[in-house]
Write a protein that holds these residues in place. Structure first.
Motif, PDB file in Angstrom:
ATOM      1  N   CYS A  83      25.190 119.769   2.569  1.00 35.22           N
ATOM      2  CA  CYS A  83      25.834 119.270   1.370  1.00 35.22           C
ATOM      3  C   CYS A  83      27.343 119.477   1.492  1.00 35.22           C
ATOM      4  N   LEU A  87      24.749 123.971  -2.564  1.00 33.96           N
ATOM      5  CA  LEU A  87      23.584 123.191  -2.986  1.00 33.96           C
ATOM      6  C   LEU A  87      23.202 123.429  -4.443  1.00 33.96           C
ATOM      7  N   LYS A  88      23.855 124.376  -5.086  1.00 35.47           N
ATOM      8  CA  LYS A  88      23.646 124.562  -6.528  1.00 35.47           C
ATOM      9  C   LYS A  88      24.067 123.318  -7.300  1.00 35.47           C
ATOM     10  N   SER A  89      25.013 122.559  -6.734  1.00 38.21           N
ATOM     11  CA  SER A  89      25.504 121.347  -7.380  1.00 38.21           C
ATOM     12  C   SER A  89      24.574 120.184  -7.064  1.00 38.21           C
ATOM     13  N   ALA A  90      23.816 119.752  -8.061  1.00 38.53           N
ATOM     14  CA  ALA A  90      22.869 118.652  -7.848  1.00 38.53           C
ATOM     15  C   ALA A  90      23.577 117.326  -7.632  1.00 38.53           C
ATOM     16  N   SER A  91      24.831 117.212  -8.072  1.00 37.09           N
ATOM     17  CA  SER A  91      25.547 115.937  -7.981  1.00 37.09           C
ATOM     18  C   SER A  91      26.369 115.800  -6.702  1.00 37.09           C
ATOM     19  N   ARG A  94      24.757 114.943  -0.434  1.00 36.28           N
ATOM     20  CA  ARG A  94      24.055 115.684   0.605  1.00 36.28           C
ATOM     21  C   ARG A  94      23.333 114.717   1.527  1.00 36.28           C
ATOM     22  N   ALA A 122      15.512 113.702  -4.355  1.00 42.16           N
ATOM     23  CA  ALA A 122      16.758 114.270  -4.874  1.00 42.16           C
ATOM     24  C   ALA A 122      17.238 115.418  -3.999  1.00 42.16           C
ATOM     25  N   ALA A 123      16.318 116.205  -3.488  1.00 45.33           N
ATOM     26  CA  ALA A 123      16.686 117.321  -2.614  1.00 45.33           C
ATOM     27  C   ALA A 123      17.235 116.817  -1.281  1.00 45.33           C
ATOM     28  N   TYR A 173      20.033 130.887  -8.257  1.00 50.37           N
ATOM     29  CA  TYR A 173      19.750 129.506  -7.904  1.00 50.37           C
ATOM     30  C   TYR A 173      18.325 129.144  -8.290  1.00 50.37           C
ATOM     31  N   LEU A 176      15.032 124.083  -4.172  1.00 50.21           N
ATOM     32  CA  LEU A 176      15.420 122.682  -4.048  1.00 50.21           C
ATOM     33  C   LEU A 176      14.334 121.746  -4.571  1.00 50.21           C
TER      34      LEU A 176
END
Length: 216
Positions: A83, A87-91, A94, A122-123, A173, A176
């Motif tokens: 990413c 990876l905490k940021s979903a937006s 990645r 999404a992951a 966290y 994923l």
């Protein structure tokens, strides 16, 4: 009356066929490891959140599954994810590479890849490639070992006394993917080598893993 009887018979036959038709769904044992501690003190977390945690590996062992009529039970899969930020940021953008068990037939490989794309898209973010690899996935109680020659070796143990459950305020966290009975794991060793997405990392000796039961 004859028409009604015929219609009833047809409806019954259709209902029977629908019940017999294979559905979509997989159940799997799952483990992931990151390049940041997922269970740690606040200062440790704060020191990592903006500087690391941008890479991860994900692994599945399908205990039971059928996708589009194809049985994928017993197969393994693995993914490398990178990413642009933690990876905490979903937006955050990645990209990933997905590996499917080399023991799978072509039909099984296509079905399992499709299942994971549908349930974990999404992951993955931008899925750059799907490859075949000899993936070993072993679980003994809460000890996980995943390996694929030239790609990864992942060894994860349960935390002593499941400290992640006793101190949930120190879990920073989320996995994923959504898990049942989610636990934090102690990573003895982890790492991925995948030049296609610039994944070349190793990590060990920290609480960087999640594990649990996956269903999709």
């Amino acid at each position: 009356m004859k028409l009604a009887a015929c219609t009833a018979a047809v409806l019954a036959a259709c209902a029977t066929a629908a019940m017999a038709a294979p559905g979509n769904g997989i159940s799997a044992q799952y483990v992931e490891a990151r390049t940041a501690s997922v269970f740690a003190g606040a200062c440790h977390y704060g020191g990592e959140v903006t500087t690391t945690g941008r890479k991860a590996e994900m692994a599945w062992h399908v205990t039971r599954g059928v996708w589009r009529g194809v049985d994928v039970s017993g197969l393994n899969a693995l993914a490398a994810v990178v990413c642009t930020s933690n990876l905490k940021s979903a937006s955050a953008p990645r990209k990933s590479v997905l590996y499917i068990d080399s023991r799978a037939t072509n039909k099984q490989a296509a079905a399992l890849a499709d299942a994971l794309k549908a349930t974990c898209g999404a992951a993955f973010g931008n899925l750059m490639a799907i490859k075949r690899a000899p993936i070993e996935f072993a679980v003994t109680r809460e000890h996980y070992t995943v390996s694929a020659e030239g790609i990864t070796r992942l060894v994860v143990d349960a935390m002593p006394n499941h400290e992640c459950c006793k101190q949930p305020n120190l879990v920073w966290y989320q996995p994923l993917v959504k898990l049942n009975n989610r636990r934090v794991g102690y990573t003895r060793t982890s790492g991925m080598h995948e030049p296609a997405i610039g994944a070349n990392w190793t990590d060990n000796g920290q609480n960087t893993a999640f594990y649990g039961a996956f269903s999709g």
